[in-house]
Write an enzyme that holds these catalytic residues in place. Structure first.
Site, PDB file in Angstrom:
ATOM      1  CG  HIS A  41      18.532 -24.127  55.983  1.00 62.69           C
ATOM      2  ND1 HIS A  41      17.787 -23.127  56.566  1.00 62.69           N
ATOM      3  CD2 HIS A  41      19.701 -24.157  56.664  1.00 62.69           C
ATOM      4  CE1 HIS A  41      18.473 -22.592  57.572  1.00 62.69           C
ATOM      5  NE2 HIS A  41      19.649 -23.186  57.643  1.00 62.69           N
TER       6      HIS A  41
ATOM      7  CG  ASP B 246      18.299   7.226  43.688  1.00 60.03           C
ATOM      8  OD1 ASP B 246      18.784   6.097  43.871  1.00 60.03           O
ATOM      9  OD2 ASP B 246      17.085   7.440  43.575  1.00 60.03           O
TER      10      ASP B 246
ATOM     11  CD1 TRP C 299      26.034 -25.125  51.398  1.00 60.33           C
ATOM     12  CD2 TRP C 299      26.405 -23.449  49.968  1.00 60.33           C
ATOM     13  NE1 TRP C 299      27.143 -24.455  51.825  1.00 60.33           N
ATOM     14  CE2 TRP C 299      27.397 -23.418  50.973  1.00 60.33           C
ATOM     15  CE3 TRP C 299      26.435 -22.486  48.970  1.00 60.33           C
ATOM     16  CZ2 TRP C 299      28.416 -22.460  50.991  1.00 60.33           C
ATOM     17  CZ3 TRP C 299      27.465 -21.537  49.001  1.00 60.33           C
ATOM     18  CH2 TRP C 299      28.435 -21.542  50.001  1.00 60.33           C
TER      19      TRP C 299
ATOM     20  CB  SER D 169      20.480 -10.271  40.975  1.00 57.06           C
ATOM     21  OG  SER D 169      20.110  -9.484  42.066  1.00 57.06           O
ATOM     22  CB  SER D 170      24.773 -10.275  43.877  1.00 58.46           C
ATOM     23  OG  SER D 170      25.176 -11.455  43.307  1.00 58.46           O
TER      24      SER D 170
ATOM     25  CG  HIS E 268      37.165 -18.516  52.700  1.00 60.81           C
ATOM     26  ND1 HIS E 268      36.644 -19.330  53.667  1.00 60.81           N
ATOM     27  CD2 HIS E 268      37.669 -17.444  53.331  1.00 60.81           C
ATOM     28  CE1 HIS E 268      36.846 -18.779  54.852  1.00 60.81           C
ATOM     29  NE2 HIS E 268      37.476 -17.643  54.680  1.00 60.81           N
TER      30      HIS E 268
ATOM     31  CD  GLU F 134      28.414 -15.667  48.920  1.00 58.29           C
ATOM     32  OE1 GLU F 134      28.816 -14.966  47.975  1.00 58.29           O
ATOM     33  OE2 GLU F 134      27.300 -15.541  49.451  1.00 58.29           O
TER      34      GLU F 134
ATOM     35  CE1 TYR G 217      36.094 -14.150  56.619  1.00 61.92           C
ATOM     36  CE2 TYR G 217      37.509 -14.582  54.756  1.00 61.92           C
ATOM     37  CZ  TYR G 217      37.190 -14.769  56.078  1.00 61.92           C
ATOM     38  OH  TYR G 217      37.972 -15.579  56.858  1.00 61.92           O
TER      39      TYR G 217
ATOM     40  CB  SER H  20      31.953  -0.241  62.637  1.00 54.91           C
ATOM     41  OG  SER H  20      32.622  -1.463  62.635  1.00 54.91           O
TER      42      SER H  20
ATOM     43  CG  HIS I 181      40.119 -22.797  55.258  1.00 52.84           C
ATOM     44  ND1 HIS I 181      40.430 -21.511  55.566  1.00 52.84           N
ATOM     45  CD2 HIS I 181      38.810 -22.786  54.934  1.00 52.84           C
ATOM     46  CE1 HIS I 181      39.364 -20.752  55.424  1.00 52.84           C
ATOM     47  NE2 HIS I 181      38.365 -21.497  55.046  1.00 52.84           N
ATOM     48  CG  HIS I 182      36.100 -24.148  52.762  1.00 51.07           C
ATOM     49  ND1 HIS I 182      34.997 -23.923  53.551  1.00 51.07           N
ATOM     50  CD2 HIS I 182      36.673 -22.939  52.577  1.00 51.07           C
ATOM     51  CE1 HIS I 182      34.905 -22.627  53.816  1.00 51.07           C
ATOM     52  NE2 HIS I 182      35.917 -22.010  53.239  1.00 51.07           N
TER      53      HIS I 182
ATOM     54  CB  THR J 292      38.974 -11.329  62.680  1.00 52.11           C
ATOM     55  OG1 THR J 292      39.147 -11.715  61.322  1.00 52.11           O
ATOM     56  CG2 THR J 292      37.510 -11.429  63.027  1.00 52.11           C
TER      57      THR J 292
ATOM     58  CE  LYS K 298      36.888  -5.356  60.084  1.00 58.03           C
ATOM     59  NZ  LYS K 298      36.356  -4.019  60.227  1.00 58.03           N
TER      60      LYS K 298
ATOM     61  NE  ARG L 153      27.913 -29.708  56.968  1.00 56.98           N
ATOM     62  CZ  ARG L 153      28.406 -28.794  56.122  1.00 56.98           C
ATOM     63  NH1 ARG L 153      29.706 -28.780  55.869  1.00 56.98           N
ATOM     64  NH2 ARG L 153      27.651 -27.902  55.554  1.00 56.98           N
TER      65      ARG L 153
END
Lengths: 528, 181
Positions: A80, A109, A145, A172-173, A256, A258, A260, A271, A305-306, A331, A334, A453
């Site tokens: 998932h 283009d 994951w 790809s990315s 981390h 990722e 963002y 925005s 922090h993870h 943040t 924003k 979890r």
């Protein structure tokens, strides 16, 4: 989409239109075609990942083991996450970038159209490889994951498929990001200085840099896993002098930034939308740009922090706690800017605006629970509980996914030339919002009470909140069928949209016809 | 694109070179984190990495008889393998600067030969950098015959520069099965 293709052909009196037949989609180098492919692909994968989530929630409807074996449950939680992150959300943002960046900066283009085709067409094959793991010996990856060793090394035949799928998705990315950076740096219309770029362009510009900086690190980490398993290296094997905790450091150095990558384009979308429906220019444009850049920079120095509970020295825990809390400042800038943009505006509440406002409110809820998790002492209790699940789903579902939906409603009249059904769109918004809160809000409570979890069974005191959460999950899942229906219906036909589409919309894309010609801005506009 | 000037094409090529080289460098950086991590752990004593010195160096140390530190020994077995593994004595009182030797006892309960590797860790972290071993069964792989029981020695010295507030150090070993011998 064929109807749209025909429409395009009618518009294109001075240019050759798209090729005919299905080969058009395979060989296309057109940014609009590729954007369309990305977006439909992402929608399909959104349902695949959603179906996996519903398996998880169905099993958790009641305590005890009812529907699936625990091993399969673990495969579902792992897949998932992988499907939603790499196959649904990231392609959705890249699809939006493809469609919108050239039109927003006045380019004909993307800078590298052929590579653009390649970036997309790697995806279905990588996805097929990842999804095929469900059918191989030993089943799909089930170690989460995050792929922590040594657990992930126990994966069966799926293991090399997982690693190579991650490699391909990374390639790809990275190619997509190189294309985006090259487009933004070299193809802006004359007069469009960096500080005149629309915020969606800005946020994607920064996101693309995050991608090319961190995806290779993930590729390196999973390559180390591969050699550890098959080629007797010991990067993460303690017996051979390695350290499994080091994987977590390398993974979250990617991981981390990722997260963002998954939210900065959402900031950009919101925005763009809020000023349109508040009929006021965005409050604090330059502070938005600097805030985005600050968040991107800080994302590189907060990874631990993870992993507060792996046994870090207290100095490191303090550093990562304060650095993490520092992110709340840009943040917060924003969120204040979005609210200030709405302040005293002549607001109307069309579907894109509803999703954007929903984003601001519910993303902020997720941000606050993130701030709670940033506090090292309390994180020791919250770590790996449903409180964490509630936190990141609030920032990713009514956060990132709502922004993608807001974008789809906001720009689909431009893309197809047809208005979507406003009544159905609003209904979809309210169904999604109500159910997403029924789904995720109770998870805060069971998490604070200690429900772990990634476990298929739980103590009976968590039963009521889990039942509520599952009802919310099925309600949310079914509501998304409505979204697919609205999008398909709009792609096929509907009331014709004007070029401006929205009364208060600003930006180059609204100066083009709806739908825009197959090749837009062959003469670049001049920005004053 | 067609009417772009040659200069534009050149600057595009330069940009693309940078954009393609950057991810390649970042891939390398991922691997660079491995030695950096080791160096960082060695310098800070994080992760309980201990030092190794020669016995000649150890014998030159000044013994600090005014301090006594309690050393605790613990052992654990990685999940794979069928072992018995324990310290010969649970604790020991030592003076900083003086070498001591103790033993760990391992029994291979399998009916076949097997190779083991023990991995040490020292807590608290601030003491780890001052905990030096001159000789240890953990320096090399240890081969066990079927059902063999063996005493394995470790000789260590706690440096005199160990922080004043450290009065207790735990030395832990985890025994891993590398492969059947």
């Amino acid at each position: 989409m064929n109807a749209q293709a025909v429409d395009h052909a009618d518009h294109d009196d001075h240019h050759h239109g798209p090729a005919k037949g299905w080969m058009r989609w395979l060989t296309t180098t057109n940014h609009k075609d590729i954007g369309t492919l990305y977006l439909w692909f992402s929608l399909a994968m959104f349902f695949v990942g959603g179906a996996m989530a519903l398996v998880i929630r169905a099993e958790l409807f009641q305590p005890g083991l009812q529907l699936v074996a625990p091993g399969f449950f673990n495969q579902m939680t792992t897949m998932h996450a992988l499907v939603m992150i790499f196959l649904a959300l990231m392609p959705a943002f890249v699809g939006l970038a493809n469609w919108l960046l050239p039109m927003m900066i006045g380019a004909p283009d993307m800078a590298l159209p052929r590579m653009n085709n390649w970036s997309f067409w790697i995806l279905p094959f990588a996805s097929a490889m990842l999804l095929a793991t469900l059918f191989v010996d030993g089943g799909a990856p089930a170690g989460g994951w995050t792929m922590y060793p040594p657990l992930v090394l126990q994966t069966g035949a799926a293991f090399p498929m997982l690693i190579f799928a991650v490699h391909l998705l990374g390639i790809s990315s990275i190619m997509g990001s190189i294309n985006i950076i090259a487009t933004i740096m070299n193809m802006r219309a004359p007069g469009m200085t960096y500080m005149k770029m629309p915020l969606f362009v800005w946020t994607w510009f920064i996101t693309a840099y995050l991608l090319i900086a961190t995806m290779p690190v993930l590729a390196g980490a999973v390559t180390m896993l591969l050699t550890d398993k098959y080629f007797a290296t010991s990067f993460f094997s303690a017996a051979g002098g390695g350290d499994p905790v080091m994987f977590q450091h390398i993974f979250w150095f990617f991981g981390h930034p990722e997260v963002y990558i998954l939210i900065l384009p959402a900031f950009g979308i919101v925005s763009q939308i809020i000023p349109t429906f508040a009929r006021k220019p965005l409050f604090g444009y330059s502070s938005m740009v600097y805030a985005t850049a600050s968040i991107a920079f800080l994302s590189f120095i907060v990874w631990a922090h993870h992993m507060f509970t792996v046994g870090l020295p207290v100095e490191a825990e303090l550093f990562f706690m304060f650095a993490t809390m520092l992110i709340a400042v840009p943040t917060g800038v924003k969120v204040f800017n979005w609210v200030s943009t709405m302040w005293q505006g002549a607001m109307t509440f069309e579907t894109p605006m509803l999703f954007a406002i929903g984003f601001v409110i519910m993303f902020t809820i997720g941000g606050f629970s993130g701030l709670m998790l940033a506090l090292t002492p309390v994180d020791f209790q919250y770590h790996d509980t449903y409180f964490v699940v509630a936190h990141f789903h609030y920032v990713l579902v009514p956060g990132a996914i709502f922004s993608v939906m807001a974008a789809a409603y906001y720009w689909i009249p431009k893309w197809t030339g047809n208005m979507y059904d406003e009544k159905l769109g609003r209904f979809h918004f309210w169904m999604s919002t109500i159910f997403v809160n029924i789904l995720f809000f109770p998870q805060h409570f069971v998490g604070l009470a200690g429900m772990p979890r990634r476990i298929p069974d739980y103590a009976v005191q968590f039963a009521d909140f889990n039942a509520i959460s599952t009802i919310g999950a099925f309600g949310f899942g079914l509501s998304q069928l409505l979204f697919a229906y609205i999008m398909i219906k709009t792609a096929i036909g509907g009331k014709k949209a004007t070029s401006e589409v929205w009364e208060g919309a600003e930006g180059l894309e609204w100066t083009l016809s709806s739908p825009p010609p197959y090749h837009s801005f062959s003469t670049q506009p001049i920005i004053k | 694109m067609e009417d772009k000037a040659a200069a534009g094409k050149r600057s595009m090529r330069a940009l693309l070179t940078k954009l393609f080289v950057f991810p390649v460098l970042m891939f390398g950086f991922g691997y660079l984190m491995v030695p950096l991590y080791d160096i960082f752990c060695d310098l800070t004593g994080l992760n309980g990495k201990t030092g190794a010195i020669s016995s000649a160096q150890a014998s030159q140390m000044q013994v600090d008889t005014s301090r006594q530190i309690k050393i605790e020994f613990t052992s654990s077995i990685n999940q794979q393998g069928n072992w018995e593994f324990r310290p010969a004595e649970p604790t020991m009182l030592v003076h900083p600067g003086k070498p001591y030797t103790t033993e760990f006892i391992a029994v291979n309960k399998r009916n076949e030969a097997v190779i083991s590797q023990s991995v040490p860790s020292v807590t608290p972290n601030k003491a780890a950098a001052h905990f030096d071993k001159t000789e240890c069964f953990c320096f090399t792989e240890q081969k066990f015959d079927a059902l063999e029981e063996r005493k394995m020695p470790v000789t260590f010295v706690v440096g005199t520069a160990v922080p004043k507030d450290v009065d207790r150090i735990t030395l832990s070993y985890t025994l891993f099965t590398k492969e059947p011998g």
